[in-house]
Design an enzyme around this catalytic site. Structure first.
Site, PDB file in Angstrom:
ATOM      1  N   TYR A 100      40.563 -12.228  10.887  1.00  0.00           N
ATOM      2  CA  TYR A 100      40.802 -11.553  12.168  1.00  0.00           C
ATOM      3  C   TYR A 100      40.576 -12.525  13.326  1.00  0.00           C
ATOM      4  O   TYR A 100      41.445 -12.714  14.177  1.00  0.00           O
ATOM      5  CB  TYR A 100      39.847 -10.368  12.257  1.00  0.00           C
ATOM      6  CG  TYR A 100      40.008  -9.485  13.463  1.00  0.00           C
ATOM      7  CD1 TYR A 100      41.121  -8.669  13.619  1.00  0.00           C
ATOM      8  CD2 TYR A 100      39.008  -9.435  14.442  1.00  0.00           C
ATOM      9  CE1 TYR A 100      41.244  -7.833  14.714  1.00  0.00           C
ATOM     10  CE2 TYR A 100      39.121  -8.597  15.543  1.00  0.00           C
ATOM     11  CZ  TYR A 100      40.237  -7.796  15.686  1.00  0.00           C
ATOM     12  OH  TYR A 100      40.359  -6.954  16.771  1.00  0.00           O
TER      13      TYR A 100
ATOM     14  N   GLY B 130      19.441  -2.899  13.021  1.00  0.00           N
ATOM     15  CA  GLY B 130      19.908  -2.166  14.202  1.00  0.00           C
ATOM     16  C   GLY B 130      19.582  -2.869  15.510  1.00  0.00           C
ATOM     17  O   GLY B 130      19.825  -2.326  16.585  1.00  0.00           O
TER      18      GLY B 130
ATOM     19  N   ASP C 170      28.106 -10.700  11.190  1.00  0.00           N
ATOM     20  CA  ASP C 170      28.037  -9.610  12.153  1.00  0.00           C
ATOM     21  C   ASP C 170      27.461 -10.174  13.467  1.00  0.00           C
ATOM     22  O   ASP C 170      26.311 -10.595  13.491  1.00  0.00           O
ATOM     23  CB  ASP C 170      27.106  -8.520  11.590  1.00  0.00           C
ATOM     24  CG  ASP C 170      27.230  -7.202  12.318  1.00  0.00           C
ATOM     25  OD1 ASP C 170      28.060  -7.110  13.252  1.00  0.00           O
ATOM     26  OD2 ASP C 170      26.490  -6.274  11.971  1.00  0.00           O
TER      27      ASP C 170
ATOM     28  N   ASN D  92      34.432  -3.843  22.312  1.00  0.00           N
ATOM     29  CA  ASN D  92      34.387  -2.571  21.565  1.00  0.00           C
ATOM     30  C   ASN D  92      34.782  -1.370  22.424  1.00  0.00           C
ATOM     31  O   ASN D  92      34.107  -1.062  23.408  1.00  0.00           O
ATOM     32  CB  ASN D  92      32.973  -2.308  21.037  1.00  0.00           C
ATOM     33  CG  ASN D  92      32.553  -3.293  19.980  1.00  0.00           C
ATOM     34  OD1 ASN D  92      32.419  -4.488  20.270  1.00  0.00           O
ATOM     35  ND2 ASN D  92      32.361  -2.831  18.764  1.00  0.00           N
TER      36      ASN D  92
ATOM     37  N   ARG E 126      34.496   1.939  11.599  1.00  0.00           N
ATOM     38  CA  ARG E 126      33.842   1.403  12.790  1.00  0.00           C
ATOM     39  C   ARG E 126      32.671   2.308  13.175  1.00  0.00           C
ATOM     40  O   ARG E 126      32.584   3.454  12.778  1.00  0.00           O
ATOM     41  CB  ARG E 126      34.843   1.234  13.937  1.00  0.00           C
ATOM     42  CG  ARG E 126      35.687  -0.013  13.732  1.00  0.00           C
ATOM     43  CD  ARG E 126      36.643  -0.285  14.869  1.00  0.00           C
ATOM     44  NE  ARG E 126      37.890   0.448  14.729  1.00  0.00           N
ATOM     45  CZ  ARG E 126      38.951   0.268  15.521  1.00  0.00           C
ATOM     46  NH1 ARG E 126      38.913  -0.602  16.491  1.00  0.00           N
ATOM     47  NH2 ARG E 126      40.059   0.965  15.325  1.00  0.00           N
ATOM     48  N   VAL E 127      31.780   1.748  13.982  1.00  0.00           N
ATOM     49  CA  VAL E 127      30.496   2.412  14.165  1.00  0.00           C
ATOM     50  C   VAL E 127      30.626   3.763  14.878  1.00  0.00           C
ATOM     51  O   VAL E 127      29.910   4.719  14.525  1.00  0.00           O
ATOM     52  CB  VAL E 127      29.495   1.466  14.881  1.00  0.00           C
ATOM     53  CG1 VAL E 127      29.878   1.204  16.325  1.00  0.00           C
ATOM     54  CG2 VAL E 127      28.085   1.980  14.763  1.00  0.00           C
ATOM     55  N   VAL E 128      31.533   3.887  15.851  1.00  0.00           N
ATOM     56  CA  VAL E 128      31.599   5.149  16.601  1.00  0.00           C
ATOM     57  C   VAL E 128      32.057   6.307  15.706  1.00  0.00           C
ATOM     58  O   VAL E 128      31.356   7.331  15.611  1.00  0.00           O
ATOM     59  CB  VAL E 128      32.439   5.000  17.890  1.00  0.00           C
ATOM     60  CG1 VAL E 128      32.652   6.350  18.549  1.00  0.00           C
ATOM     61  CG2 VAL E 128      31.759   4.030  18.850  1.00  0.00           C
TER      62      VAL E 128
END
Ligand code: NAD
Ligand code: UDP
Length: 319
Positions: free
Chosen positions: A150, A212, A278, A179, A191-193
């Site tokens: 990507y 986190g 990440d 984001n 994806r996180v949302v």
């Protein structure tokens, strides 16, 4: 204008179609549905100003008639390997959308002497050593890591766009999108949302990758689209960050969603290494967008999340 949008059936592409149609433009959507969803465009089926071409942008693109602007949004966009729609599971398609797709869409723009806008990404900064990220930062990205399919495709895409600007004088624009979230994100793209909202709505614990402490800065979709529209109409050719500088740790973000949805199930921690590099911190410096485009986001994170929840609630009941 008559505008070609690649990736039109995706989350951002479909919102872009809506906005451009609302502004009175005519839109040709293009998509191969690899990660997108025809439902995102279903409401435009009877719109006289909208047409759709099912096509893979990695192959030569033919669009009948004059085109005034080309906006290249086609690319898988989720890094999560647990989802079939994550780009690490579509590595070659992702590289082809970013490389061949950029070349082909630039070709359409050149043939029509049209404006061109590339959807680039904060991922070109990699796991950044500079914080917040300014457009002048060259990035810290692993060229062969799992995210490289990507990141490097987008870096190539930016270089190719600048090459067309410099060699052919094409009126190009590059937006580096941070984001972004909102209605029409896929429930299952990892994806996180979408992950956190649906876990909270189901009363499950929210899955935190790592401890986190990594941060992100989330932008609500209508704010992003406004910035992109202003950039399209501008004469700015160098990359512009568009995103919301309100930075949050992923743990704080999870707790906020649990508070808003009143989910008592708290969080669970999962190993981080599955995601590769990440990025540990991400926050846009939006000075250029503020100065050049007179743009800044309007939605706070909490307002945007509250505006997004009803979509996921409805989707979960339908599914
Ligand atoms: P999405 O997956 O919802 O949309 C991408 C769309 O592109 C999908 O409809 C998909 O089917 C289509 N597509 C992919 N490859 C194609 C190909 N070869 N030919 C034709 N269509 C193809 O993702 P999104 O979040 O809407 O992202 C859209 C663009 O914005 C991407 O280029 C992405 O890299 C960029 N971006 C998004 C974010 C974000 O937070 N949403 C952040 C940075 C950059
Ligand atoms: N993340 C998480 N739990 C999830 C999905 C993602 O903790 O269920 C984390 C992920 O590790 C990353 C951040 O949330 O640090 C944002 O991930 P996303 O996939 O939304 O996009 P990225 O910004 O990494 O491209």
């Amino acid at each position: 204008m008559r505008i070609l949008i690649s990736g039109a059936a995706g989350f951002l592409g479909s919102h872009l179609c809506d906005r451009l149609l609302k502004e009175g433009h005519s839109v040709i959507g293009m998509d191969n549905f690899i990660t997108g969803n025809p439902e995102n465009l279903a409401h435009l089926a009877n719109n006289q100003n909208f047409s759709f071409i099912r096509h893979d942008v990695a192959n030569f693109i033919f669009v009948p008639g004059k085109v005034d602007a080309v906006m290249h949004f086609a690319s898988p966009a989720s890094p999560n390997p647990a989802s079939p729609y994550g780009y690490t599971n579509l590595p070659i398609q992702t590289m082809k959308a970013g490389a061949l797709g950029t070349h082909n869409t630039l070709g359409v723009a050149r043939a029509n002497d049209a404006r061109y806008l590339l959807a680039s990404t904060s991922e070109i900064y990699g796991d950044p050593l500079e914080h917040p990220q300014k457009e002048t930062y060259w990035g810290h990205a692993d060229p062969i890591g799992v995210r490289s399919v990507y990141d490097e495709a987008k870096r190539f895409a930016e270089a190719m766009t600048m090459a067309y600007h410099r060699a052919h004088g094409l009126n190009t624009h590059i937006v580096r999108i941070f984001n972004t979230y909102g209605p029409r994100m896929r429930l299952d793209d990892g994806r996180v949302v979408p992950n956190f909202i649906q876990q909270a709505l189901r009363g499950e614990p929210l899955t935190i990758f790592g401890d986190g402490s990594q941060t992100r800065s989330f932008c609500y979709v209508s704010d992003l689209i406004e910035g992109i529209y202003r950039l399209l109409l501008s004469e700015e050719h160098s990359p512009v960050n568009i995103g919301n500088p309100q930075e949050t740790s992923i743990l704080e973000f999870a707790r906020m969603i649990n508070r808003i949805i009143q989910n008592p199930a708290d969080v669970v921690f999962r190993p981080a290494k599955r995601l590769g590099d990440d990025p540990q911190r991400r926050q846009p410096d939006i000075t250029r967008a503020k100065t050049i485009l007179k743009w800044e986001p309007k939605f706070s994170l909490e307002e945007g999340i509250r505006a997004t929840i009803p979509y996921f609630r409805q989707k979960l009941e339908l599914d």
